[in-house]
Design an enzyme around this catalytic site. Sequence first.
Site, PDB file in Angstrom:
ATOM      1  N   HIS A  13       0.690  -1.278  -0.113  1.00 25.41           N
ATOM      2  CA  HIS A  13       0.104   0.190  -0.007  1.00 25.41           C
ATOM      3  C   HIS A  13       0.804   1.264  -0.081  1.00 25.41           C
ATOM      4  O   HIS A  13       0.700   2.232  -0.896  1.00 25.41           O
ATOM      5  CB  HIS A  13      -0.901   0.014   1.201  1.00 25.41           C
ATOM      6  N   GLU A  14       1.965   1.229   0.930  1.00 29.48           N
ATOM      7  CA  GLU A  14       2.581   2.592   1.073  1.00 29.48           C
ATOM      8  C   GLU A  14       3.501   2.631  -0.298  1.00 29.48           C
ATOM      9  O   GLU A  14       3.968   3.830  -0.800  1.00 29.48           O
ATOM     10  CB  GLU A  14       3.413   2.476   2.439  1.00 29.48           C
ATOM     11  N   HIS A  16       1.570   4.587  -2.891  1.00 30.37           N
ATOM     12  CA  HIS A  16       1.927   6.340  -2.534  1.00 30.37           C
ATOM     13  C   HIS A  16       3.238   6.424  -2.839  1.00 30.37           C
ATOM     14  O   HIS A  16       3.250   7.653  -3.498  1.00 30.37           O
ATOM     15  CB  HIS A  16       1.691   6.269  -1.203  1.00 30.37           C
ATOM     16  N   GLU A  65      -4.669   7.844  -3.185  1.00 34.56           N
ATOM     17  CA  GLU A  65      -5.385   6.317  -2.817  1.00 34.56           C
ATOM     18  C   GLU A  65      -5.382   5.451  -3.713  1.00 34.56           C
ATOM     19  O   GLU A  65      -5.543   4.381  -3.716  1.00 34.56           O
ATOM     20  CB  GLU A  65      -6.526   6.805  -1.971  1.00 34.56           C
TER      21      GLU A  65
END
Lengths: 491, 491
Positions: A256-257, A260, A286
């Site tokens: 997830h990170e 980003h 997101e």
Amino acid sequence: MTAFEQLMAFQRETGALAQVAGRLNWDQETVMPRGAADQRAEEMAAMESVLHARRTDPQVGAWLAAVDDAALDQVGQAQMRHIRRSFERTNRVPAALATELARTTSRAHLKWAEARADNDFAGFTPLLSKVLELKREEGAALAEGGDVYDALLDDYEPGAKATDLEAMFAALRPRLVALRAAALDKPAPEGLQGTFDEGAQMKLTRLLAKTFGYDMSKGRVDKAVHPFSSGSGSDVRITTRTNPNDPFNCFYSTIHEVGHACYEQNIDEDYALTPLGQGVSMGVHESQSRIYENQLGRSRAFTGWLYAQMRDSFGDFGIASEDAFYAAVNRLSNNFIRTESDEVQYNLHVMLRFDLERALISGDLAVKDLESAWNDRFLADFGFAVDQPAHGCLQDVHWSEGLFGYFPTYSLGNVYAGCLYQALRAAVPGLDDQLAEGDLSGATGWLSANLQTHGGLYEPRDVIARASGMTPSEAPLLSYLEEKFGGLYGI
Amino acid sequence: MTAFEQLMAFQRETGALAQVAGRLNWDQETVMPRGAADQRAEEMAAMESVLHARRTDPQVGAWLAAVDDAALDQVGQAQMRHIRRSFERTNRVPAALATELARTTSRAHLKWAEARADNDFAGFTPLLSKVLELKREEGAALAEGGDVYDALLDDYEPGAKATDLEAMFAALRPRLVALRAAALDKPAPEGLQGTFDEGAQMKLTRLLAKTFGYDMSKGRVDKAVHPFSSGSGSDVRITTRTNPNDPFNCFYSTIHEVGHACYEQNIDEDYALTPLGQGVSMGVHESQSRIYENQLGRSRAFTGWLYAQMRDSFGDFGIASEDAFYAAVNRLSNNFIRTESDEVQYNLHVMLRFDLERALISGDLAVKDLESAWNDRFLADFGFAVDQPAHGCLQDVHWSEGLFGYFPTYSLGNVYAGCLYQALRAAVPGLDDQLAEGDLSGATGWLSANLQTHGGLYEPRDVIARASGMTPSEAPLLSYLEEKFGGLYGI
């Protein structure tokens, strides 16, 4: 130098200082000595004071008046759009209100942590009421007669309107509630067994970061209490965490990170330290973290590769096949907590917050009634009752920090990810074969070239529309979820 | 608020920003991704620009004019002394010269690293000449008709005069040359054998840091290419390095940096982020790092304790007794490099540089003649010839960065350490028994209470005089060295 060149030089210096302030945050969450907290607060306040002075500097206003946007190229015009919007917004909020908000949210944040630990919503209501009052005042100053909630939302998702989000959630809600109920009606897939060495988790997590295209020469992976991504340009750092019983928490936080972080790393380097040199909105950000984590990271194809990696790292953990592993990765369960939710239920958590915070801002809901409103709505959407405030309306940090208007960007990101994933599958025909080999380059290369590189060049919905070739809509996300979880649960 | 209060609030904010800039340096040397260097240069330049603007802010001049120093208490008067001196010095240097110096030293630093790697002094002379020219110009602006070298020295050691340092070195030189020759005439003590696990070195180095009073809750120990201490107040970090063949490099670098760091950590916390909240001069700073490292850390008593610790950590390393270990720790050898020197020869390295840089600043020595002047002097003091520029006049970074006037503060620190150690032995009668137990609290507690706590309250020589109860002189250092090395080498 022309006024535009002077303005851009000033902006780049401000951008560099903002990166420094961000690095202080990273430092605080990862390496700062625990006894340095008070001094750090003074350091951060000094940086904020410098940044605020630059953002409201009358010289910026003079430059803005002197620049003829129409004479600039597309990039210059986009820079000016960002600079004008930011300057106007900052100057609409009276300095005394901004100071009062900073002071109150700082106190409210501490009080929230205490209230959550004590399961004491009543103890939190006076400060939350104060935060809400100040945010309504700020919103009114920003809205200049328009919709107050929209004005707040604009901080996180420029151009978004609450009425559009309302329509989006209205389309999502019935089908997600139905999908959730149908899946939970089936037998639960088996979960992982045993404990997972935390050093081995970090080793595999670094491999995952690289596999998803994270450039380790311009970033680093550390442990922190809460996973986050920090920084822009050529210094974008991520954190993750380990739990010996739940390696998925570590791995999917990392992926997830990395979504980003790759967005920030892959922006056209000509935009570095300028307003175009960072992700254009929370929703688009997101969309990247979510498509990396879910559509790619939790896919049948990729989890097959991950299963083999985990067997290599940890030996037998009680899952006998790739299919069973895929089911374990995507398992639904009753859960109070948004951040621990699966793909199906996540947006139900978000829309609950969206509806409640709009009612708070409009005045239709009083802070004292928030707990019961939350609990009623939770029961309606999830079919079981909140057992304590820490599992209910005290679970998220956002409102204590005054972040009203932030929550819906999570769902917008999921919706955008749905659009992008549909386009990605069409653009990369052999995608599943690549994912099954642990080769993410086709997918991430496409996202980098079609979306990430643009940074702030286009407006949020525009960059999604350009990349996906469609008007953004919740339809692709719903089809994807119904097909995936329908298959997984035999619905 | 009074003008004084406003000025102090401004200074504290500047102090906080200076801490942030320092933290960027720490980050760069320890954890920064290697690909972030260019962006980091912009971030540092932006911070420097903010700090420079504050240091030359006309508002500071207005406050300075409005404050009546005589109406303030002792602490307030000391604050004003620092603020006035800094403001006057900064404003004496024309902005264009300051910019040109920053640009030239930045280029010269890179060129120096290249020239050192290539052993090419001639390639470095054009930029070094330019740096020298600019520093002479800066010195003339600062001196306002006085001595140019003294004006530069004042940046590192306020109040010091080159003529006093000349007398100090004149007193040191003959006895150190004689002591050196006598010791090297004797058989060399045996050295350590084998390799030393780097993880175990770091573990023991952390124990040493704590043993010497370093507060780990307000600092941290990391590895870096060059050991350093960074920060003030409640966030003072140190670095060290490991070499599998030379654990003393790691341990004594750590103890040295802990001396610097404890000075910063132990300053009266009321002075935090103000001009009084940091070490008062380079010489006084070095007195702390040196007394920790040498008079305490390389003492017979303490090395007995360290020997046992190292045997526990590494097993047998070819040294059979505490006495032999003490001799190994304090072994003299022919060495080109200042930073690798022992206590006896170190000040000979420094005085060579002091004499040469004074001649460069006065114009008595041309840059093109520096290499031969260095080599002639080295042969005279050390009795063997420099074999390459990297071992000679290219070994130190200082001149490339324009740090003329810095070198003598190293020897001043040693001289101050000699005075303090004499007073410390009188004040703590059971000192050797404590050191032999690995108990540094008596020594470091005395230094903390009598010197470190004062920060910038007293002038450099004054704080040494107050703590040691004597007029600072080189005599205690010379007696200490002659007694110690006379005993070790049977001279």
